[in-house]
Design an enzyme around this catalytic site. Structure first.
Site, short mmCIF file in Angstrom:
data_model
loop_
_atom_site.label_atom_id
_atom_site.label_comp_id
_atom_site.label_asym_id
_atom_site.label_seq_id
_atom_site.Cartn_x
_atom_site.Cartn_y
_atom_site.Cartn_z
N HIS A 120 6.64 -12.53 -7.35
CA HIS A 120 7.62 -12.38 -6.27
C HIS A 120 8.46 -13.65 -6.11
CE1 HIS A 120 8.85 -12.05 -1.93
NE2 HIS A 120 9.12 -10.82 -2.36
N SER A 323 -1.34 2.28 -9.89
CA SER A 323 -0.11 1.85 -9.22
C SER A 323 0.69 3.06 -8.73
CB SER A 323 0.75 1.04 -10.18
OG SER A 323 2.00 0.78 -9.59
C1 LIG Z 1 4.00 -8.87 -5.03
C2 LIG Z 1 4.63 -9.33 -3.74
N1 LIG Z 1 4.25 -10.48 -3.20
C3 LIG Z 1 4.77 -10.94 -2.05
C4 LIG Z 1 5.74 -10.22 -1.38
C5 LIG Z 1 6.30 -10.75 -0.11
O1 LIG Z 1 5.75 -10.06 0.95
P1 LIG Z 1 6.47 -10.02 2.39
O2 LIG Z 1 7.75 -9.29 2.18
O3 LIG Z 1 5.48 -9.29 3.23
O4 LIG Z 1 6.67 -11.43 2.82
C6 LIG Z 1 6.17 -9.01 -1.90
C7 LIG Z 1 7.20 -8.22 -1.21
O5 LIG Z 1 7.77 -7.31 -1.70
C8 LIG Z 1 5.61 -8.55 -3.12
O6 LIG Z 1 6.01 -7.40 -3.68
#
Ligand SMILES: Cc1ncc(COP(=O)(O)O)c(C=O)c1O
Length: 374
Positions: A120, A323
């Site tokens: 992310h 998934s």
């Molecule tokens: C794999 C992953 N990690 C972290 C995040 C970030 O999460 P948040 O939007 O709750 O801050 C996301 C959001 O889409 C994600 O898909």
């Protein structure tokens, strides 16, 4: 405080807009299936969970007793004995990831942070904020980190205390890094278990894997040191929030007693949302393990149907095991914009969620995608 006619009119218009678009979401993983109306009355209170829910805060209007139950629930769910666990309700997956990396850096100040190129976008910001050197490792075709290249990179950097950021359900492809293979690679490099930190970014799949028959390794029993999930994704919440969990003993390096709240400070935010804690608590009262299993089965089956439909038209798809994310080649801009689809490089995706009753919920969007890609 009385609202003017104009103010009320603006709110009425916005209400109509929200009602109309309540179920717009087919390309982002936010479940819209929830009802927190029994909690509305608590919005008249100025609540705040600053500090640690294990202590009695001097700020009387808090939801600490609920947060304790929520953290116990998730400790159980992620196989971390309660007496060894600590965690809190965050503002979302990003804060959970930040907290985990903060802990990891305090334990291993010279370690690099390794993650795949599917991680992310927030990880880059987190590494910058914490001044950790980030090393991006290429992924294989299904989006999993390349274990051979991870090992090679750790070796090349002569890293004695690496910090590994594993995707437990990557954003675009739902890819799950195999934490057994990661741990094998570290062991083959001669790095003892206590000399590395393994974080699981399980924003979406953290609420899927505990409820499937054959889960990929992802929890504390499997060897992780911390995990972050989002509450507004699979569980469904009207406001962003999340959970982060780690081992209690890791807190020592960051913990501080604050006299004027008479509590321990180790959370990223000082003032914390007490209402989202109530929502988490309410959500876990609503669903038994059996009903979670049913919800997840429904989403997985629906994802399979979406995949088959696209395959029928010779559109290639990618769906990782366990998934609910079905990836397919990125359609034209007019299609992804019309349907608010997330896109990256050559991919776009649809995500099957509890508020999608059946494949008919996707009929309009699938017709546009099929027309565009064939
Ligand atoms: C794999 C992953 N990690 C972290 C995040 C970030 O999460 P948040 O939007 O709750 O801050 C996301 C959001 O889409 C994600 O898909």
């Amino acid at each position: 405080m009385r609202a003017s006619k104009k103010t009320l009119q603006i709110l009425d218009n916005f209400w109509e807009y929200c009602k109309e678009n309540q179920y717009f979401n087919k390309g982002y993983p936010e479940s819209a299936s929830f009802d927190y109306s029994p909690l509305f009355r608590f919005f008249q209170f100025s609540m705040n969970n600053c500090g640690d829910w294990r202590t009695d805060s001097n700020y009387a209007l808090n939801t600490f007793s609920f947060e304790r139950e929520v953290i116990h629930y998730f400790s159980n769910l992620f196989s971390l004995p309660i007496e060894e666990s600590w965690g809190y309700v965050t503002n979302g997956g990003t804060e959970g990831n930040l907290f985990a990396c903060y802990i990891a850096r305090s334990l291993f100040p010279t370690g690099n942070l390794y993650c795949s190129d599917q991680t992310h976008y927030s990880v880059l910001k987190i590494a910058n904020l914490l001044r950790i050197n980030l090393i991006e490792i290429p992924s294989s075709a299904n989006g999993e980190i390349r274990y051979d290249l991870l090992a090679r990179s750790i070796k090349e950097h002569n890293d004695k205390t690496p910090i590994i950021f594993a995707n437990i359900g990557s954003t675009m492809l739902g890819a799950i890094d195999n934490i057994n293979l990661i741990q094998n690679a570290l062991s083959n490099l001669g790095i003892p278990r206590q000399n590395y930190f393994l974080h699981a970014d399980a924003a979406l799949s953290g609420m899927i894997l505990p409820f499937v028959d054959n889960p990929n390794p992802f929890n504390f029993n499997d060897g992780i040191d911390s995990i972050a999930i989002s509450g507004h994704k699979m569980i469904g919440m009207p406001i962003p929030c999340g959970i982060v969990l780690t081992r209690q003993r890791f807190l020592n390096t960051i913990s501080k007693h604050i006299d004027y709240i008479d509590s321990l400070d180790h959370t990223i935010s000082g003032s914390r949302n007490a209402h989202s804690v109530l929502m988490f608590w309410y959500a876990i009262q609503q669903y038994s393990v059996e009903s979670w299993k049913k919800r997840i089965r429904h989403c997985l089956n629906l994802a399979k149907c979406i995949e088959s439909k696209l395959n029928c038209f010779n559109i290639k798809t990618l769906r990782n095991r366990n998934s609910i994310t079905v990836a397919f080649p990125k359609p034209s801009e007019n299609v992804w914009k019309k349907h608010c689809l997330a896109t990256t490089n050559n991919w776009s995706h649809l995500i099957a969620l509890p508020h999608h009753q059946d494949i008919n919920c996707f009929s309009g969007i699938l017709s546009d995608i099929i027309l565009d890609l064939t």
